[in-house]
Structure formats: C-alpha cells, structure tokens
Design an enzyme around this catalytic site. Structure first.
Site, short mmCIF file in Angstrom:
data_model
loop_
_atom_site.label_atom_id
_atom_site.label_comp_id
_atom_site.label_asym_id
_atom_site.label_seq_id
_atom_site.Cartn_x
_atom_site.Cartn_y
_atom_site.Cartn_z
N ASP A 38 0.86 -1.19 0.00
CA ASP A 38 0.00 0.00 0.00
C ASP A 38 0.89 1.24 0.00
O ASP A 38 1.91 1.26 0.70
CB ASP A 38 -0.89 -0.03 1.27
CG ASP A 38 -2.08 0.90 1.20
OD1 ASP A 38 -1.87 2.12 1.03
OD2 ASP A 38 -3.22 0.42 1.32
N TYR A 149 -15.56 6.36 -12.34
CA TYR A 149 -15.24 5.33 -11.35
C TYR A 149 -15.71 3.97 -11.85
O TYR A 149 -14.96 3.00 -11.88
CB TYR A 149 -15.88 5.68 -9.99
CG TYR A 149 -15.74 4.57 -8.97
CD1 TYR A 149 -14.49 4.04 -8.65
CD2 TYR A 149 -16.87 4.03 -8.33
CE1 TYR A 149 -14.36 3.01 -7.71
CE2 TYR A 149 -16.75 3.01 -7.40
CZ TYR A 149 -15.49 2.50 -7.10
OH TYR A 149 -15.37 1.49 -6.19
N ARG A 229 -29.36 2.40 -0.82
CA ARG A 229 -28.13 1.64 -1.05
C ARG A 229 -28.16 0.37 -0.20
O ARG A 229 -28.82 0.31 0.84
CB ARG A 229 -26.89 2.47 -0.67
CG ARG A 229 -26.68 3.68 -1.55
CD ARG A 229 -26.26 3.27 -2.97
NE ARG A 229 -26.07 4.44 -3.83
CZ ARG A 229 -27.03 5.00 -4.57
NH1 ARG A 229 -28.26 4.49 -4.57
NH2 ARG A 229 -26.77 6.02 -5.33
#
Ligand SMILES: NC(=O)c1ccc[n+]([C@@H]2O[C@H](COP(=O)([O-])OP(=O)(O)OC[C@H]3O[C@@H](n4cnc5c(N)ncnc54)[C@H](O)[C@@H]3O)[C@@H](O)[C@H]2O)c1
Length: 341
Positions: A38, A149, A229
């Site tokens: 990362d 995205y 959602r």
C-alpha cells in the site's frame, strides 16, 4: 479456515485501506499469512497488525518492485483492493482514475505474470452496473457504468479476464455494494484522508468534526425521496474473500455480487446513526449529486449457492452500532488514542 485448508501466502494491494485491512485481519485470524502492499495515500499503518512485517509501502504502478515482493514472499494469490474510489472525484478527475484503476491494475497483472502468481481476487463494485437495471442486480445485469469510477473498474475487470484467458490465471471479481461497519471490538474502522462515504460522514458530523451531513437529493422515486443503497459489513466481505481465495484455481473465472439484498435510504441510515449515538445529527438537504442512481441493491444468490456465503453482520443496526463504537473510541481516527471502554 476449513479443516484441511493449508495456510496461504496472500498479498493485498491496498491492504492498509478500509476494506483491504479488514480482509487482512480476517485472513490472519483464520490461519492465513497475508501481507499488505500500500502506498498509504489513503490507508493507515495502524490498520495493519504486525505492520513491521506485514505492511510493505509501495505504489502498484511500480511493476518491478511489486514483482520482486511477490517473488520474495512466495505469494500464491493477490487480492487487489488498491484503487481510487470516489464517484464525484472520478467525474472531476478521470485521468487519475484511469491511471490508478486501469493502468494500476495492468501493472499488478504484469507483476503477477513476472512472478508466476496465478490467482487474483479483484475488488469490483456495484458502480459497474447501469443505473436503470432491474433490482436486485444479479451478475448478468447489464454492465453499462455511467461514471469514470464505474468505467475504470469495469475496464479493470476486462483486463483481468483477458489476461486470465491468455496467461492461465484464476480470478474472482467481487462486486461489493456499500462496504460499511467496523470490527466488533471497536479497534479498527473506517478512516480515510478524503472521506466521501455516508456513514463515516454522519459520525464525523456527530463528533463535531464536520458541521453537518449533506443529503444529496430528496426527490428520488424512493420511499422517502433519498437514495437507497445496500450496505454490507466488512466482516461479511472478508469472509467472502476467504471463501473465494480458498476455492480459486488457475483457469477458473467467476464474478459475484456482495450485498445484503436489502436497501436502506440515506434518511434511514441517518436515523439509525442518531439512535446509536443518542444525538440529533445536523443535516441539510441539497441538490442531487451527478452519478448517483436512485436505487442499488444486490442479489448475492450466486455466491450463496456456489460458495455457501451469507451475510451475518449486515443488518443496518449492527453496521451502525459497530461503526459508532469505532468512531466513539477513536474520535480523530487512527491517529488518536482510544477512549476507555
Ligand atoms: N468502500 C466501498 O463501499 C466499496 C464498494 C465497492 C467497491 N470498493 C472497492 O474496494 C476497494 C477498497 O476500497 P476502500 O473503501 O477500502 O478504499 P480505501 O481508500 O480505504 O483503500 C484503498 C487503499 O489503496 C491504497 N492505494 C491507492 N492507490 C494506491 C497505489 N497507487 N498503490 C498502492 N496503494 C494504493 C490506499 O492507500 C488505500 O489504503 C477499492 O478497489 C474500491 O473500488 C469499495
């Protein structure tokens, strides 16, 4: 880990991020040997247990370094979480999204080829589906993303499929809906430098770190006018990754949705957070945000049927309770010392 399952050495790109680190801790607790790779652009060293041994700081764009790390650690499978993941930012700055999400994924695949690693799990998203699909979305719903995205994550799926076919990889595309919640002990949770996710934004407002929560649109065709959602707890996501990696073989290609199958509106989530905190949380309705469909809800029947997965921690109350426990105990995120009990 099932009886008879051997310990696997797994590299998690983005393994210091929110979902990646939850998966890393889960894999560690279930007998595997995970390491994170990362660049800490959003992630946190403190989210990775035994970070001195388990966190390698590096950019996925550095193919040579990643190949060297994969080889040196004798990695058997890669879980590829590292990405840029904000819909509004992707609309403002698509260049960065193509660079990290598409070229970055190509670099990960090239490093795997160079090191002879032949299994990959990919963090894909509900944003790869079209806005007007029939709910709940299944894996064969049309993938017609409407934001950079979504297009960059779908392009990454295609890259993985093409490499898999040509170079004999095994892959599993895990399309998460809205990842949420925190580890049950309250020690690990959601903490990014640039926050854009609803539940942490609500708790940051509850803690006074933000003035208010903006509710983007109350004129959607839903039960209270706000977006619906499907929230899925990171512990349930982590278990799905474990099942998927333990059953993956080179040459196999699969895609699974990961959601709870039920949806909550923005206002329902806000109310659940107010109940968890016992506080009124300041909020204001503003206009719709580009790139937000009215409803996104998953059917996760395929992974339930094929891998025996089912969400156990994804009722909105449990999600919000665990997330609040994390925020309450770490009011300034990983940088802060936990408050007692
Ligand atoms: N959070 C969600 O609700 C959600 C939903 C669907 C899919 N996803 C996907 O899950 C994955 C993880 O999401 P998250 O919410 O944990 O995000 P996150 O931002 O918390 O984690 C991403 C991690 O990747 C690292 N990273 C970014 N660019 C990098 C680079 N060039 N090299 C190395 N590391 C890099 C960041 O430092 C961070 O630790 C992403 O691929 C995202 O698209 C997330």
């Amino acid at each position: 880990m099932d009886h008879g399952q051997k310990t696997m050495k797994i590299l998690l790109t983005g393994g210091a991020g929110y979902v990646g680190s939850a998966c890393l801790r889960w894999l560690l607790a279930h007998g595997h040997d995970p390491i994170a790779y990362d660049d800490l652009s959003e992630g946190n060293r403190a989210a990775v247990p035994e970070a001195a041994d388990r966190l390698i700081e590096g950019d996925i764009a550095d193919t040579g370094r990643l190949a060297e790390v994969l080889g040196r650690h004798r990695v058997e499978a890669v879980m590829h979480f590292a990405a840029l993941a904000s819909v509004p930012d992707s609309i403002k700055d698509p260049e960065a999204y193509y660079r990290v999400n598409v070229s970055g994924t190509k670099s990960v695949l090239d490093a795997m080829r160079a090191a002879g690693v032949r299994k990959i799990l990919f963090s894909s998203t509900a944003a790869t589906y079209g806005f007007h699909g029939k709910m709940p979305l299944s894996e064969d719903s049309p993938q017609t993303p409407e934001t950079p995205y979504g297009t960059t994550k779908l392009a990454a799926e295609w890259l993985i499929k093409d490499y898999a076919r040509a170079y004999g990889l095994g892959y599993t595309l895990l399309r998460y809906f809205n990842a949420a919640g925190a580890d049950p002990d309250g020690d690990f949770g959601e903490d990014r430098r640039h926050e854009s996710h609803l539940i942490p934004l609500i708790f940051l407002a509850a803690l006074g770190r933000r003035p208010e929560v903006l509710i983007c649109g109350q004129d959607y065709p839903t039960r209270d006018g706000t977006c619906v959602r499907d929230y899925i707890h990171t512990a349930d996501l982590a278990q799905a990754h474990q099942l998927a990696v333990e059953t993956l073989e080179p040459g196999v290609g699969r895609a699974y949705n990961l959601g709870s199958g039920t949806g909550a509106t923005v206002l329902e989530v806000l109310r659940a957070c107010e109940e968890a905190t016992g506080r009124a949380i300041p909020h204001r309705v503003v206009g719709r945000r580009p790139g937000d469909p009215a409803v996104l809800v998953a059917s996760s029947e395929a992974i339930a049927r094929e891998l025996g997965w089912s969400p156990r921690h994804s009722q909105i109350r449990e999600i919000v309770r665990t997330a609040w426990e994390w925020h309450r105990r770490h009011p300034t995120g990983y940088g802060a010392r936990p408050e007692p009990g």
